[in-house]
Design an enzyme around this catalytic site. Structure first.
Site, PDB file in Angstrom:
ATOM      1  N   ASP A 154       0.872  -1.166   0.000  1.00 36.16           N
ATOM      2  CA  ASP A 154       0.000   0.000   0.000  1.00 36.16           C
ATOM      3  C   ASP A 154       0.920   1.230   0.000  1.00 36.16           C
ATOM      4  O   ASP A 154       2.117   1.113   0.297  1.00 36.16           O
ATOM      5  CB  ASP A 154      -0.881  -0.034   1.258  1.00 36.16           C
ATOM      6  N   ASP A 156      -0.116   5.189   0.862  1.00 33.97           N
ATOM      7  CA  ASP A 156      -0.364   6.166   1.925  1.00 33.97           C
ATOM      8  C   ASP A 156      -0.253   5.480   3.284  1.00 33.97           C
ATOM      9  O   ASP A 156      -0.922   4.478   3.551  1.00 33.97           O
ATOM     10  CB  ASP A 156      -1.763   6.781   1.781  1.00 33.97           C
ATOM     11  N   ASP A 380      -1.059  -0.610   6.027  1.00 33.98           N
ATOM     12  CA  ASP A 380      -1.225   0.044   7.333  1.00 33.98           C
ATOM     13  C   ASP A 380      -2.668  -0.033   7.824  1.00 33.98           C
ATOM     14  O   ASP A 380      -2.963   0.468   8.899  1.00 33.98           O
ATOM     15  CB  ASP A 380      -0.795   1.514   7.258  1.00 33.98           C
TER      16      ASP A 380
HETATM   17 MG    MG Z   1      -2.716   3.156   3.634  1.00 28.26          MG
END
Ligand code: MG
EC number: 3.1.3.21
Length: 441
Positions: A154, A156, A380
């Site tokens: 991922d 961000d 995250d």
């Molecule tokens: Mg993310």
């Protein structure tokens, strides 16, 4: 990570006990789950607690709650001991066995009254009693990387926050490339094209191909939404989409032959509801696509519903993220908020492209020819990145530089809800920079 342990509470005054317990609580179990997260008490800008009569009363309730948390940790560690014994007999993997050893330390620490908070800390380090969410040490990382040839990241909250790279993350990815690992970037963010993401990756030091092949490693929801519409609207003459989104989303759609209308500001027209409904609609709109749209407005919402009332008009959402994390623990409302608004107004459910939907993984798999058993998903967020990895049979790593915390993991592990129990990673790291020692050996 600081343990934050203090001496056992003795015959101290309530105020002394409260201060000691507050310090332990903040620096201990909660710090274990929030130390790397963006939304700790300081990040929220809350003033520090002050002792006073009301606080003393609260401390009694807090003390009882902490006792319950401690008892829960003891039970968790005890379950871990039983699970470890069973797994040791069954020949568990090296990584799982390592996690079991740490959980046994947690169980031993729990045997003493003062060790309950230490047990909570050790349990957070070791993971749950299902052998998952184990800290990815250098040794475990080496064993894991020897078993995989593709890592999907991922973006961000994993590689960067806003325009700032996570410290050490570019070096970790450079080392992975040097080891011959294939990298892919799966992002729910629809605000950039593949080429724009490729340029950002290179600008922040993550490398990747340039020139005509730039963007081949990137699977953003703008690009994957275009692939979806190309499938669903195949055969439609001159298909058109009403886009609640930005220029990047429109550019990816137009690249596959779907014309776009509606991008940009669209304020209310007329004096009231009747005139709002009289605003002209474009002909031949076959889909309403909802992505990240900073110009989202009531007028756009009304138009989207009017298009969706036409027979055969698709409703497609790029993703359902509720928040987009930025630097310093700040965030803005995510695309999911806009999709929900349209779904509510239209009384329709959108087809979702981004994680945890399997469609975005299928896009990667089709272009990469992925073997799920030799692929790792790093993210995250438990409800998108980790859930996608679990659903698609990948191994999963949670990094604590973004949205989800270890407290969220523990909550999912202890939940009676089966869908939440799925949202638990195999491993966790404070940051993907933690992979560096394993790659430098
Ligand atoms: Mg993310």
């Amino acid at each position: 990570m600081s343990s934050g342990l203090t001496s056992c509470p003795g015959s101290r005054t309530p105020l002394q006990r409260f201060r000691s317990e507050r310090s332990t609580l903040n620096a201990g179990w909660l710090a274990a789950s929030q130390s790397s997260g963006p939304a700790g008490p300081a990040a929220n800008g809350r003033p520090p607690l002050r002792a006073g009569p009301r606080r003393l009363a609260l401390s009694v309730r807090s003390q009882r709650r902490r006792e319950r948390i401690g008892a829960g940790s003891f039970q968790w560690a005890a379950r871990a001991r039983r699970g470890a014994n069973e797994r040791a007999g069954g020949g568990a993997s090296a990584a799982a066995a390592g996690g079991c050893e740490e959980r046994l330390v947690a169980a031993a620490a729990a045997a003493t009254g003062c060790g309950r908070r230490r047990a909570a800390m050790a349990a957070a380090e070791a993971g749950g009693d299902d052998g998952r969410c184990v800290r990815l040490s250098a040794e475990r990382a080496q064993a894991l990387l020897a078993d995989v040839d593709t890592l999907l990241f991922d973006c961000d909250g994993v590689l960067w926050r806003g325009e700032t790279a996570v410290p050490g993350a570019p070096e970790a990815l450079t080392a992975l490339r040097a080891r011959g690992k294939r990298l892919g970037f799966i992002t729910n963010n629809s605000s950039k094209t593949r080429q724009a993401y490729a340029e950002k990756l290179r600008r922040l030091g993550f490398g990747g191909p340039a020139g005509p092949g730039a963007g081949a490693e990137v699977f953003g929801t703008a690009y994957c939404t275009a692939l979806y519409l190309r499938q669903r609207l195949a055969g439609a003459p001159a298909p058109k989409a009403y886009v609640l989104g930005g220029e990047a989303l429109a550019a990816e759609l137009e690249a596959v032959g779907v014309a776009c209308v509606g991008v940009g500001p669209e304020p209310l027209q007329g004096e009231g509801p009747r005139s709002w409904l009289d605003a002209p609609l474009e002909p031949d709109v076959r889909a309403v696509v909802v992505g990240f749209d900073p110009h989202f407005s009531y007028m756009k919402l009304i138009k989207a519903v009017r298009y969706l009332q036409q027979p055969g008009c698709l409703l497609v959402g790029t993703n359902m993220d509720n928040r987009l994390p930025l630097e310093n623990g700040r965030f803005i409302a995510g695309t999911g908020c806009l999709v929900r608004a349209v779904e509510m107004a239209a009384q329709r459910q959108a087809d979702i492209i981004g994680k945890p939907s399997r469609f975005i993984f299928d896009c990667v798999s089709q272009e990469y020819g992925i073997n799920p058993e030799r692929t790792v998903m790093v993210g995250d967020r438990l409800d998108t990145d980790i859930l996608l990895g679990v659903t698609c049979g990948l191994r999963t790593i949670l990094t604590l530089t973004g949205v989800s915390t270890l407290r969220d993991v523990k909550s999912n592990q202890e939940s009676d809800c089966m869908s939440k129990k799925k949202m638990v990673p195999d491993f966790y790291v404070d940051s993907i920079a933690d992979l560096l020692p394993a790659l430098q050996g």
